[in-house]
Design a protein around this motif. Structure first.
Motif, mmCIF file in Angstrom:
data_model
loop_
_atom_site.group_PDB
_atom_site.id
_atom_site.type_symbol
_atom_site.label_atom_id
_atom_site.label_comp_id
_atom_site.label_asym_id
_atom_site.label_seq_id
_atom_site.Cartn_x
_atom_site.Cartn_y
_atom_site.Cartn_z
ATOM 1 N N ILE A 139 7.838 0.123 0.912
ATOM 2 C CA ILE A 139 6.770 0.889 0.372
ATOM 3 C C ILE A 139 5.643 -0.173 0.273
ATOM 4 C CG2 ILE A 139 5.630 1.825 -1.582
ATOM 5 C CD1 ILE A 139 8.490 3.100 -2.324
ATOM 6 N N PHE A 140 5.709 -1.281 -0.414
ATOM 7 C CA PHE A 140 4.545 -2.217 -0.463
ATOM 8 C C PHE A 140 4.395 -2.830 0.687
ATOM 9 C CE2 PHE A 140 5.571 -1.322 -4.917
ATOM 10 C CZ PHE A 140 4.171 -1.352 -5.556
ATOM 11 N N ASN A 141 5.116 -3.299 1.492
ATOM 12 C CA ASN A 141 4.672 -3.864 2.800
ATOM 13 C C ASN A 141 3.764 -2.832 3.384
ATOM 14 O OD1 ASN A 141 5.141 -6.788 2.953
ATOM 15 N ND2 ASN A 141 7.430 -6.014 2.996
ATOM 16 N N HIS A 142 4.244 -1.664 3.834
ATOM 17 C CA HIS A 142 3.327 -0.685 4.483
ATOM 18 C C HIS A 142 2.178 -0.276 3.830
ATOM 19 C CE1 HIS A 142 2.352 3.510 5.720
ATOM 20 N NE2 HIS A 142 2.457 2.916 6.878
ATOM 21 N N ASP A 143 2.096 0.345 2.750
ATOM 22 C CA ASP A 143 0.938 0.867 2.096
ATOM 23 C C ASP A 143 -0.193 -0.221 2.051
ATOM 24 O OD1 ASP A 143 2.805 2.953 2.151
ATOM 25 O OD2 ASP A 143 2.217 3.609 -0.028
ATOM 26 N N THR A 144 0.348 -1.648 1.411
ATOM 27 C CA THR A 144 -0.570 -2.408 1.267
ATOM 28 C C THR A 144 -1.387 -3.023 2.569
ATOM 29 O OG1 THR A 144 0.548 -3.340 -0.902
ATOM 30 C CG2 THR A 144 -0.863 -4.973 0.461
ATOM 31 N N THR A 170 1.741 7.135 14.521
ATOM 32 C CA THR A 170 2.544 6.299 13.592
ATOM 33 C C THR A 170 3.619 7.376 13.386
ATOM 34 O OG1 THR A 170 3.075 5.042 11.673
ATOM 35 C CG2 THR A 170 1.388 6.934 11.346
ATOM 36 N N HIS A 171 4.668 6.678 12.613
ATOM 37 C CA HIS A 171 5.943 7.781 12.325
ATOM 38 C C HIS A 171 5.532 8.743 11.296
ATOM 39 C CE1 HIS A 171 9.546 8.829 9.979
ATOM 40 N NE2 HIS A 171 10.128 8.179 11.007
ATOM 41 N N GLU A 172 6.068 10.219 11.471
ATOM 42 C CA GLU A 172 5.645 11.358 10.654
ATOM 43 C C GLU A 172 5.550 11.114 9.173
ATOM 44 O OE1 GLU A 172 10.003 11.913 11.664
ATOM 45 O OE2 GLU A 172 8.440 11.104 12.494
ATOM 46 N N GLN A 173 6.570 10.163 8.713
ATOM 47 C CA GLN A 173 6.495 9.946 7.092
ATOM 48 C C GLN A 173 5.658 8.840 6.994
ATOM 49 O OE1 GLN A 173 7.897 11.864 4.963
ATOM 50 N NE2 GLN A 173 8.642 13.110 6.695
ATOM 51 N N SER A 174 5.367 7.897 7.662
ATOM 52 C CA SER A 174 4.366 6.828 7.450
ATOM 53 C C SER A 174 3.007 7.405 7.418
ATOM 54 C CB SER A 174 4.442 6.020 8.712
ATOM 55 O OG SER A 174 5.745 5.076 8.583
ATOM 56 N N ALA A 175 2.822 8.362 8.311
ATOM 57 C CA ALA A 175 1.405 8.900 8.368
ATOM 58 C C ALA A 175 1.122 9.547 7.095
ATOM 59 C CB ALA A 175 1.450 10.003 9.298
ATOM 60 N N VAL A 176 2.002 10.050 6.346
ATOM 61 C CA VAL A 176 1.444 10.581 4.950
ATOM 62 C C VAL A 176 1.395 9.450 3.878
ATOM 63 C CG1 VAL A 176 2.332 12.112 3.338
ATOM 64 C CG2 VAL A 176 3.156 12.472 5.430
ATOM 65 N N ALA A 177 2.119 8.468 3.960
ATOM 66 C CA ALA A 177 1.892 7.430 3.126
ATOM 67 C C ALA A 177 0.455 6.491 3.631
ATOM 68 C CB ALA A 177 3.089 6.287 3.099
ATOM 69 N N ALA A 178 0.373 6.344 4.923
ATOM 70 C CA ALA A 178 -0.914 5.639 5.330
ATOM 71 C C ALA A 178 -2.072 6.487 5.039
ATOM 72 C CB ALA A 178 -0.836 5.563 6.990
ATOM 73 N N ALA A 179 -2.030 7.875 4.976
ATOM 74 C CA ALA A 179 -3.228 8.728 4.481
ATOM 75 C C ALA A 179 -3.701 8.398 3.106
ATOM 76 C CB ALA A 179 -2.996 10.004 4.688
ATOM 77 N N VAL A 316 -6.256 1.765 11.555
ATOM 78 C CA VAL A 316 -6.096 1.877 10.192
ATOM 79 C C VAL A 316 -4.546 2.272 9.724
ATOM 80 C CG1 VAL A 316 -6.419 4.453 9.608
ATOM 81 C CG2 VAL A 316 -6.896 2.724 7.834
ATOM 82 N N VAL A 317 -3.870 3.117 10.419
ATOM 83 C CA VAL A 317 -2.445 3.381 10.283
ATOM 84 C C VAL A 317 -1.599 2.404 10.539
ATOM 85 C CG1 VAL A 317 -2.782 5.754 10.195
ATOM 86 C CG2 VAL A 317 -2.001 4.635 12.291
ATOM 87 N N THR A 318 -2.042 1.324 11.356
ATOM 88 C CA THR A 318 -1.067 0.058 11.699
ATOM 89 C C THR A 318 -1.482 -1.068 11.108
ATOM 90 O OG1 THR A 318 -2.701 -0.120 13.850
ATOM 91 C CG2 THR A 318 -0.688 1.260 14.053
ATOM 92 N N GLY A 319 -2.506 -1.234 10.171
ATOM 93 C CA GLY A 319 -3.047 -2.339 9.483
ATOM 94 C C GLY A 319 -3.749 -3.155 10.148
ATOM 95 N N SER A 320 -4.449 -2.502 11.098
ATOM 96 C CA SER A 320 -5.588 -3.350 12.263
ATOM 97 C C SER A 320 -5.153 -4.846 12.467
ATOM 98 C CB SER A 320 -6.831 -3.530 11.399
ATOM 99 O OG SER A 320 -7.974 -3.792 12.211
#
Length: 438
Positions: A139-144, A170-179, A316-320
């Motif tokens: 959670i924290f590595n992705h969202d941060t 990005t992955h379909e679940q990652s997309a929701v968290a990224a938003a 943005v969804v890949t952390g630039s």
């Protein structure tokens, strides 16, 4: 996770098997030798920021709080663990009854963090804490990573709105968290409807080139969109020829058209030409939205262009360029005794850390001060950084909302020294200072 079939109570995907194999290996061994119940402290932190970054933005707190109560092992998961030979029967029975029962403290969601910052502290038994490692890190590595990149983009965009449009990258679940993470950092909205439903993130969107190509002419496509959505809609004008697309848009919609979007080409030049053409056609209030592989550097380069909003996707969804925050989750204390990893280049500092951020009288941050098994010597302007999240397995009642955390990001960024907001590569905006116990 709850329920005999392994479906989570909230309808979200199972999180129980986000536990790694090696975590359950350690659990089984600890249960067998009697150390599983030892009182331990784990910390989630990073040794360094992504290369060249000057700060990071903490994100994922709300999602962790949502996940922990539902982190259960149901019949389906246990059957898999047994059939795959991952753990023995005794460990499976322990997992069947697993409910996190410890305490969690963390930096506020939306706060800054720096190398060594104890972003999350888990205070519980070894067994309880070790099975949360992969969940917390995922959670924290992705969202941060997403929020940190998004914050740089918001700084580069200035007062222009940014729309998150990266779901298809990005992955379909990652997309929701990224938003969610992008909105936390300051993005105005997302195209991801699931993020709107689940987290209350405002949603927005225009149309794709396929909609224009569907119709017999560009004018037909524009006319149908306006009839369905009204004149305040945004028309995509670069399917064929941009100049003609703008003329057609205003001919069909009139000068009251809400906005046009340009998704390709030399965006700075095209935005200037589009503004001049729109003004000449009487559409002085029609906004210009730019999209197309934009990142923070591209946004900064467009600072002088007549732009009203940006659509940002892949970057943005890949952390630039920094798709993970680099957090690690380490055991730092056992039964009140500091423990230390001494591996070369991967050593840790033992003991539970207390962190404060030091500020000048003007409110500008000057240092992150940490102390093991104690509190840093207080100075005027110090702010304690960790807040309680979970007590005895139950989330506390007064955790900040997503919108409150969004405001905290703004305040945190205002506290940075001016050079800390530069996009150029550099050292962390403020130093991390370890105060030795007396």
């Amino acid at each position: 996770m709850t329920g005999g079939k392994g479906a989570s109570s909230g309808g979200h995907p199972s999180t129980a098997l986000l536990t790694d194999h090696y975590e359950l290996t350690m659990l089984q061994a600890a249960l067998r030798d009697g150390t599983a119940g030892r009182h331990c402290v784990f910390e989630l932190f990073t040794r360094r920021l992504p290369e060249g970054r000057r700060y990071g933005i903490v994100a994922g707190t709300g999602r962790l709080l949502e996940a922990v109560p539902d982190f259960r092992f149901g019949d389906e998961e246990l059957a898999h663990l047994r059939s795959a030979g991952v753990v023995d029967d005794a460990t499976c029975e322990w997992l069947r009854d697993y409910r996190f029962a410890g305490d969690i403290d963390a930096y506020r969601e939306g706060d800054l963090y720096f190398p060594g910052s104890p972003v999350v502290t888990v205070d519980t038994t070894f067994a309880d804490g070790v099975v949360l490692e992969t969940l917390a890190l995922s959670i924290f590595n992705h969202d941060t990573a997403v929020a940190s990149a998004a914050a740089r983009m918001i700084s580069a965009a200035g007062d222009r709105r940014c729309i998150e449009m990266g779901s298809r990258r990005t992955h379909e679940q990652s997309a929701v968290a990224a938003a969610r993470a992008a909105y936390l950092a300051g993005f105005a909205s997302t195209s991801n409807l699931a993020a709107g439903q689940r987290f209350g993130v405002p949603t927005s969107g225009t149309s794709a080139h396929s909609y224009t190509l569907l119709h017999d002419s560009e004018a037909d496509a524009f006319r149908a969109q306006i009839e369905a959505l009204g004149r305040d809609t945004t028309l995509l004008v670069d399917t064929y020829d941009i100049t003609q697309g703008i003329r057609t848009a205003i001919e069909v919609a009139g000068p009251e058209l809400g906005a046009i979007r340009i998704d390709s080409g030399d965006l700075a030049v095209l935005a200037q030409q589009a503004r001049e053409l729109l003004d000449s056609l009487g559409a002085r209030r029609t906004r210009i939205v730019l999209s197309g592989d934009l990142d923070e550097f591209g946004l900064a380069a467009l600072a002088g262009a007549p732009v009203d909003a940006y659509g940002v996707g892949t970057s943005v969804v890949t952390g630039s360029g920094a798709p993970t925050a680099g957090f690690i989750y380490k055991l730092v204390e056992v039964e009140g005794r500091p423990v230390v990893k001494r591996s070369e280049d991967k050593s840790t500092r033992g003991g539970r850390k207390t962190a404060v951020r030091r500020h000048r009288s003007t409110g500008t941050a000057t240092a992150e001060v940490l102390r093991s098994q104690g509190v840093p010597t207080p100075e005027p302007g110090d702010r304690a950084l960790q807040v309680p999240l979970v007590r005895k397995g139950v989330p506390v009642d007064d955790v900040a909302t997503l919108d409150e955390s969004r405001e905290h990001v703004r305040a945190a960024l205002r506290s940075l020294p001016w050079e800390g907001l530069k996009l150029s590569r550099g050292e962390p905006a403020i130093p991390t200072i370890y105060e030795e116990p007396q």
